[in-house]
Enzyme design. Structure first.
Site, PDB file in Angstrom:
ATOM      1  N   GLY A  36      75.486  -7.937  94.582  1.00  0.00           N
ATOM      2  CA  GLY A  36      75.632  -6.719  95.367  1.00  0.00           C
ATOM      3  C   GLY A  36      76.395  -6.945  96.647  1.00  0.00           C
ATOM      4  O   GLY A  36      77.278  -6.168  97.013  1.00  0.00           O
ATOM      5  N   THR A  63      70.929 -14.530  92.604  1.00  0.00           N
ATOM      6  CA  THR A  63      69.975 -14.755  91.517  1.00  0.00           C
ATOM      7  C   THR A  63      70.650 -14.688  90.157  1.00  0.00           C
ATOM      8  O   THR A  63      70.438 -15.545  89.300  1.00  0.00           O
ATOM      9  CB  THR A  63      68.844 -13.718  91.595  1.00  0.00           C
ATOM     10  N   CYS A  64      71.467 -13.682  89.940  1.00  0.00           N
ATOM     11  CA  CYS A  64      72.035 -13.458  88.610  1.00  0.00           C
ATOM     12  C   CYS A  64      72.859 -14.638  88.126  1.00  0.00           C
ATOM     13  O   CYS A  64      72.624 -15.174  87.047  1.00  0.00           O
ATOM     14  CB  CYS A  64      72.891 -12.201  88.617  1.00  0.00           C
ATOM     15  N   LYS A 102      70.149 -17.727  82.024  1.00  0.00           N
ATOM     16  CA  LYS A 102      69.188 -17.240  81.034  1.00  0.00           C
ATOM     17  C   LYS A 102      69.885 -16.889  79.720  1.00  0.00           C
ATOM     18  O   LYS A 102      69.400 -17.229  78.638  1.00  0.00           O
ATOM     19  CB  LYS A 102      68.459 -16.013  81.579  1.00  0.00           C
ATOM     20  N   GLU A 129      61.562 -13.224  77.940  1.00  0.00           N
ATOM     21  CA  GLU A 129      62.801 -13.911  77.577  1.00  0.00           C
ATOM     22  C   GLU A 129      62.633 -15.424  77.579  1.00  0.00           C
ATOM     23  O   GLU A 129      63.019 -16.103  76.613  1.00  0.00           O
ATOM     24  CB  GLU A 129      63.902 -13.499  78.545  1.00  0.00           C
ATOM     25  N   HIS A 153      80.320   1.740  58.748  1.00  0.00           N
ATOM     26  CA  HIS A 153      79.469   1.198  57.689  1.00  0.00           C
ATOM     27  C   HIS A 153      80.071  -0.094  57.123  1.00  0.00           C
ATOM     28  O   HIS A 153      81.270  -0.197  56.964  1.00  0.00           O
ATOM     29  CB  HIS A 153      79.314   2.234  56.574  1.00  0.00           C
ATOM     30  N   GLU A 167      75.076   2.191  62.957  1.00  0.00           N
ATOM     31  CA  GLU A 167      75.309   3.471  62.303  1.00  0.00           C
ATOM     32  C   GLU A 167      74.028   4.291  62.182  1.00  0.00           C
ATOM     33  O   GLU A 167      74.070   5.518  62.053  1.00  0.00           O
ATOM     34  CB  GLU A 167      75.931   3.278  60.921  1.00  0.00           C
ATOM     35  N   CYS A 218      70.454 -14.065  85.323  1.00  0.00           N
ATOM     36  CA  CYS A 218      71.054 -13.504  84.104  1.00  0.00           C
ATOM     37  C   CYS A 218      71.931 -14.486  83.341  1.00  0.00           C
ATOM     38  O   CYS A 218      71.806 -14.624  82.118  1.00  0.00           O
ATOM     39  CB  CYS A 218      71.899 -12.286  84.451  1.00  0.00           C
ATOM     40  N   GLY A 235      57.184 -11.668  88.532  1.00  0.00           N
ATOM     41  CA  GLY A 235      58.057 -10.805  89.311  1.00  0.00           C
ATOM     42  C   GLY A 235      58.698 -11.499  90.502  1.00  0.00           C
ATOM     43  O   GLY A 235      58.347 -12.623  90.867  1.00  0.00           O
ATOM     44  N   TYR A 279      60.570  -8.875  81.969  1.00  0.00           N
ATOM     45  CA  TYR A 279      61.804  -9.416  81.404  1.00  0.00           C
ATOM     46  C   TYR A 279      61.758 -10.947  81.306  1.00  0.00           C
ATOM     47  O   TYR A 279      61.933 -11.522  80.233  1.00  0.00           O
ATOM     48  CB  TYR A 279      62.999  -9.078  82.299  1.00  0.00           C
ATOM     49  N   ILE A 280      61.538 -11.588  82.461  1.00  0.00           N
ATOM     50  CA  ILE A 280      61.674 -13.035  82.521  1.00  0.00           C
ATOM     51  C   ILE A 280      60.621 -13.725  81.668  1.00  0.00           C
ATOM     52  O   ILE A 280      60.915 -14.684  80.948  1.00  0.00           O
ATOM     53  CB  ILE A 280      61.591 -13.520  83.984  1.00  0.00           C
ATOM     54  N   GLU A 293      75.825 -16.582 103.525  1.00  0.00           N
ATOM     55  CA  GLU A 293      74.935 -17.003 102.444  1.00  0.00           C
ATOM     56  C   GLU A 293      74.528 -18.449 102.705  1.00  0.00           C
ATOM     57  O   GLU A 293      75.394 -19.322 102.836  1.00  0.00           O
ATOM     58  CB  GLU A 293      75.617 -16.870 101.086  1.00  0.00           C
TER      59      GLU A 293
END
Length: 465
Positions: free
Chosen positions: A15, A41-42, A50, A185, A449, A454, A47, A264, A181-182, A34
């Site tokens: 972000g 994190t991502c 992972k 996964e 198909h 589909e 993400c 979390g 999620y974590i 930073e």
């Protein structure tokens, strides 16, 4: 003190980087601080690693499917540490790309923890390392950190930060506490790599907040794959013994080599100690900065996006959208509004999301329960089938599909999927839903198909209550 900036971004995740680059492209003078690795994190511990681990852990299943198709192999071995080292090389490559993108955009990068030291007239004063900056606006994009409860033996556990960033030997037994999620996964990842895996959750099924049918279908398939699921369970303490880590408080004792807490992530402590309290910034109980629809806090000029922000009171339900693409969209919306005089609204109602479990799952829009609670008279369409790719053997993941449709407007309100490749499918469903697609639009679309996707355009008979 350097020249006056237009924007100072605290946080080098997706972000923050997206906002900084977009603002700089419009001629704004921007700096970004930073104190860890660029990418947030991502990219560094979320993400991307992972998904790489998800791919690696899925190979044994692919080999089983190959055997069903007549392929044969000799001894199959896996070097887990080699895999993690290769994963980390890829993450380092991506981190370098982030640095290059900021450099080419003209964003000044300061590798230090920044704090807002106060005000100088209408400007903010920001300290980062040994430097001080004056800036018209400050944007906080510090993300979150893993939360673990305070209980006896908690020092023996690890979080997703360790699992996704460090190099370690493959554990033989893994206990995962948490079923978001974590938890889901990484539980599937460790099972795929051959660990005896136990998933421990407080509720009846994983993924609270998702559609109940999706939760049931995924829970059933994960259990059938060999992951032990312990619902309605709470760990009260963890003890290190000669045999491993023993989890107490459960209906039966669980011993593991690695205990992963996936309960979390929270904005604190990343939003603490950076000068926000002295400015009187309003936050929620987890340390998320309360912002309005322009991502501005109660202090004009101080903004926040992503996981460290909370849109409480503005109908955006941001707590359900702690996702990288959302942080990017919010960051770009800030840059557009304040540096390009353009209102770019984030569509929170059709955000697609994916769970990279085994099998995978994906969703977009309202659950059936939410749609009914909001007063919609709904029609429900479902399909449950075995994908063609695995019909020749015994190693199938089933595919489940569900559409939630408003009976009177025919608008598709929600789509919920479980099965192989569903994260790839949901993206285009989200595009259709953002455009306001109706069930008739789905029906009028000619199917490809043979594909699993589909089914979304061939389901014609609603489920009877």
């Amino acid at each position: 003190m350097i020249d006056r900036l237009d924007l100072f971004v605290i946080g080098g995740g997706s972000g923050g980087v997206a906002c900084a680059r977009r603002a700089a492209s419009y001629g704004a003078k921007v700096a970004l601080a930073e104190d860890s690795r660029l990418g947030g994190t991502c990219v560094i511990r979320g993400c991307v690693p992972k998904k790489l681990m998800h791919y690696g852990a899925g190979v044994p299943h692919e080999l089983d499917v190959a055997r069903d198709m007549g392929w044969s192999f000799g001894e199959v071995r896996h070097d887990f540490r080699f895999f993690l080292e290769a994963r980390n090389r890829e993450i380092a490559r991506l981190e370098d790309i982030y640095q290059g993108l900021l450099d080419r955009s003209g964003v000044r990068v300061v590798k230090a923890r920044a704090r807002v030291a106060g005000r100088d007239g209408e400007d903010f004063v920001v300290e980062a390392g040994q430097e001080r900056f004056r800036t018209r606006r400050v944007m906080i994009a510090t993300g979150g950190t893993p939360y673990v409860p305070d209980l006896p033996g908690i020092e023996h556990v690890v979080t997703s930060d360790h699992v996704l960033e460090d190099v370690y030997d493959r554990p033989g037994r893994v206990a995962v506490i948490g079923a978001g999620y974590i938890g889901v996964e990484l539980g599937c990842v460790f099972h795929g790599f051959g660990a005896k895996t136990t998933l421990i959750l407080r509720g009846d099924a994983p993924l609270r907040g998702f559609d109940e049918d999706l939760r049931h279908q995924l829970n059933q398939q994960i259990a059938e794959s060999g992951v032990e699921i312990m619902p309605r369970s709470v760990v009260t303490s963890i003890e290190r013994t000669a045999d491993g880590l023993v989890l107490h408080g459960l209906e039966r004792s669980v011993t593991a080599d690695l205990v992963l807490y996936a309960t979390g992530r929270r904005p604190q402590p990343r939003t603490s100690g950076i000068g926000l309290e002295a400015l009187g910034i309003e936050m929620d109980y987890e340390g998320a900065i309360l912002v309005d629809e322009t991502y501005t806090s109660n202090v004009p000029g101080l903004l926040a996006v992503g996981d460290c922000s909370d849109h409480a009171g503005h109908g955006l339900d941001s707590g359900q959208h702690d996702l990288t693409p959302v942080a990017i969209a919010e960051g770009r919306a800030v840059a557009e509004r304040f540096f390009n005089n353009r209102i770019q609204r984030v569509r929170y109602d059709t955000i697609a999301t994916a769970i990279f479990s085994s099998p995978e799952a994906a969703a977009c829009g309202m659950t059936e329960v939410r749609a009914r609670a909001e007063g919609h008279d709904v029609l429900i369409f479902k399909a449950n089938f075995r994908p063609m790719r695995t019909t020749m053997g015994q190693h199938a993941h089933r595919t489940f599909m569900k559409l939630v449709v408003d009976k009177h407007t025919d608008k598709v309100l929600g789509c919920h999927l479980v099965g192989p490749d569903t994260p790839e499918i949901i993206q285009m469903v989200a595009a259709a839903m953002t455009a306001g697609a109706t069930k008739a639009d789905f029906d009028d679309t000619v199917a490809v198909h043979p594909t699993a996707a589909e089914e979304l355009v061939t389901m014609y008979q609603p489920v009877q209550d």
